[in-house]
Design an enzyme around this catalytic site. Structure first.
Site, mmCIF file in Angstrom:
data_model
loop_
_atom_site.group_PDB
_atom_site.id
_atom_site.type_symbol
_atom_site.label_atom_id
_atom_site.label_comp_id
_atom_site.label_asym_id
_atom_site.label_seq_id
_atom_site.Cartn_x
_atom_site.Cartn_y
_atom_site.Cartn_z
ATOM 1 N N LYS A 177 -15.809 47.151 46.019
ATOM 2 C CA LYS A 177 -15.615 46.055 46.976
ATOM 3 C C LYS A 177 -15.928 44.717 46.301
ATOM 4 O O LYS A 177 -16.499 44.682 45.205
ATOM 5 C CB LYS A 177 -16.513 46.303 48.185
ATOM 6 C CG LYS A 177 -16.176 47.620 48.911
ATOM 7 C CD LYS A 177 -17.061 47.804 50.136
ATOM 8 C CE LYS A 177 -16.717 49.087 50.872
ATOM 9 N NZ LYS A 177 -17.493 49.221 52.126
ATOM 10 N N TYR A 203 -8.725 50.288 57.178
ATOM 11 C CA TYR A 203 -9.847 50.556 58.087
ATOM 12 C C TYR A 203 -9.394 50.767 59.528
ATOM 13 O O TYR A 203 -10.173 50.509 60.462
ATOM 14 C CB TYR A 203 -10.865 49.415 58.016
ATOM 15 C CG TYR A 203 -11.744 49.450 56.767
ATOM 16 C CD1 TYR A 203 -12.480 50.590 56.442
ATOM 17 C CD2 TYR A 203 -11.851 48.334 55.941
ATOM 18 C CE1 TYR A 203 -13.298 50.616 55.307
ATOM 19 C CE2 TYR A 203 -12.666 48.354 54.814
ATOM 20 C CZ TYR A 203 -13.389 49.496 54.501
ATOM 21 O OH TYR A 203 -14.212 49.524 53.399
ATOM 22 N N ASN A 232 -22.090 47.138 50.911
ATOM 23 C CA ASN A 232 -22.474 48.379 50.224
ATOM 24 C C ASN A 232 -21.696 48.659 48.943
ATOM 25 O O ASN A 232 -21.754 49.757 48.393
ATOM 26 C CB ASN A 232 -22.456 49.566 51.197
ATOM 27 C CG ASN A 232 -21.069 49.873 51.739
ATOM 28 O OD1 ASN A 232 -20.117 49.145 51.473
ATOM 29 N ND2 ASN A 232 -20.947 50.961 52.479
ATOM 30 N N HIS A 270 -16.411 51.904 48.266
ATOM 31 C CA HIS A 270 -15.806 52.736 49.307
ATOM 32 C C HIS A 270 -15.299 54.009 48.650
ATOM 33 O O HIS A 270 -14.764 53.974 47.546
ATOM 34 C CB HIS A 270 -14.631 52.011 49.970
ATOM 35 C CG HIS A 270 -13.794 52.916 50.824
ATOM 36 N ND1 HIS A 270 -14.151 53.249 52.107
ATOM 37 C CD2 HIS A 270 -12.671 53.611 50.541
ATOM 38 C CE1 HIS A 270 -13.247 54.101 52.593
ATOM 39 N NE2 HIS A 270 -12.343 54.333 51.660
ATOM 40 N N GLU A 303 -4.999 56.826 51.709
ATOM 41 C CA GLU A 303 -5.471 55.657 50.955
ATOM 42 C C GLU A 303 -4.718 55.484 49.645
ATOM 43 O O GLU A 303 -4.408 54.368 49.233
ATOM 44 C CB GLU A 303 -6.985 55.768 50.708
ATOM 45 C CG GLU A 303 -7.786 55.578 51.994
ATOM 46 C CD GLU A 303 -9.258 55.892 51.857
ATOM 47 O OE1 GLU A 303 -9.952 55.868 52.890
ATOM 48 O OE2 GLU A 303 -9.714 56.176 50.734
HETATM 49 P P1 CMP Z 1 -16.984 52.240 53.740
HETATM 50 O O1 CMP Z 1 -17.318 53.448 52.962
HETATM 51 O O2 CMP Z 1 -16.014 51.268 53.150
HETATM 52 O O3 CMP Z 1 -16.407 52.692 55.160
HETATM 53 C C1 CMP Z 1 -16.487 51.867 56.303
HETATM 54 C C2 CMP Z 1 -17.271 50.622 56.057
HETATM 55 O O4 CMP Z 1 -17.673 49.937 57.209
HETATM 56 C C3 CMP Z 1 -18.556 50.994 55.361
HETATM 57 O O5 CMP Z 1 -18.312 51.434 54.063
HETATM 58 C C4 CMP Z 1 -19.359 49.704 55.527
HETATM 59 O O6 CMP Z 1 -19.023 48.737 54.563
HETATM 60 C C5 CMP Z 1 -18.855 49.221 56.887
HETATM 61 N N1 CMP Z 1 -19.832 49.502 57.933
HETATM 62 C C6 CMP Z 1 -20.119 50.688 58.482
HETATM 63 N N2 CMP Z 1 -21.063 50.556 59.422
HETATM 64 C C7 CMP Z 1 -21.358 49.239 59.481
HETATM 65 C C8 CMP Z 1 -22.248 48.457 60.258
HETATM 66 N N3 CMP Z 1 -23.037 49.007 61.168
HETATM 67 N N4 CMP Z 1 -22.289 47.124 60.028
HETATM 68 C C9 CMP Z 1 -21.499 46.556 59.097
HETATM 69 N N5 CMP Z 1 -20.620 47.242 58.334
HETATM 70 C C10 CMP Z 1 -20.556 48.557 58.517
#
Ligand code: CMP
Length: 143
Positions: A10, A50, A113, A116, A127
Site C-alpha cells: 500500500k 474493496y 497496515n 494487502h 484481484e
Molecule cells: P486489507 O487487507 O487491505 O483489507 C481490507 C482493509 O480495510 C484492511 O486491510 C485495512 O486496511 C482496512 N480496514 C479494515 N478494518 C478497518 C478499520 N476498522 N478501520 C480502518 N481501516 C480498516
C-alpha cells in the site's frame, strides 16, 4: 504449482521503502514472482478492489488512503500461495499480527497496515484479473 495470490504494498509501505523487504521475504520463502507493477489506482479501481467493504464506515477513508500514493501490485505463485501469504502478512490489525509477520514488524495502525493479501483463492482470482488484466508471466525455472 497449486496456487497464486495477489498482494499489494500500500502507499504507506511504498513510501517507507518496504517494497524490497516484501519481495525478499516472499522470494526467500520460495514463491515465484509472476506479476509486478507500480500503479496509482483510480477511485473506481479501488472501489472494485474493496467492493465487499462498501458498507463499512471506514470505506471512504480506506479509498483515500489507497490513493495517497503509488501501490505495488504483485502476483506470487506457489503451493498454498494465498494461505501462506496470509501467514506471512499477519493479521489485518497489526496489534493482533504475530511477531515476524510483515504487519507486526512494520505497522501499528489498522488504517495504515502497509500490505494487502488475497483472503481466498476466489478473491485472488478476482484481484489478479483486476490488477493484471493483461495477464501474468508464468514461467518455469530452468533448474
Ligand atoms: P486489507 O487487507 O487491505 O483489507 C481490507 C482493509 O480495510 C484492511 O486491510 C485495512 O486496511 C482496512 N480496514 C479494515 N478494518 C478497518 C478499520 N476498522 N478501520 C480502518 N481501516 C480498516
Amino acid at each position: 504449482h497449486s496456487g497464486v495470490a495477489c498482494h499489494l504494498i500500500k502507499p504507506d509501505g511504498v513510501l517507507r521503502n518496504l517494497t524490497a523487504e516484501v519481495i525478499n521475504r516472499f522470494t526467500r520463502k520460495g514463491f515465484k514472482l509472476v506479476g509486478l507493477k507500480m500503479v496509482t489506482p483510480s477511485k473506481e479501481h479501488l472501489e472494485k478492489h474493496y467492493a465487499d467493504l462498501s458498507s463499512k464506515g471506514f470505506f471512504a477513508s480506506l479509498i483515500e488512503y489507497m490513493q495517497s500514493g503509488p501501490v505495488v501490485a504483485m502476483v506470487w505463485e506457489g503451493d498454498n500461495a494465498v494461505k501462506t501469504g496470509r501467514v506471512m502478512l499477519g493479521a489485518t490489525h497489526p496489534k493482533d499480527s504475530a511477531p515476524g509477520t510483515l504487519r507486526a514488524d512494520f505497522a501499528i495502525d489498522i488504517g495504515r497496515n502497509c500490505f494487502h493479501g488475497s483472503d481466498s483463492v476466489e478473491s485472488a482470482k478476482a484481484e489478479i484479473a483486476l490488477w493484471f488484466p493483461e495477464g501474468v508471466n508464468s514461467y518455469k525455472h530452468p533448474l
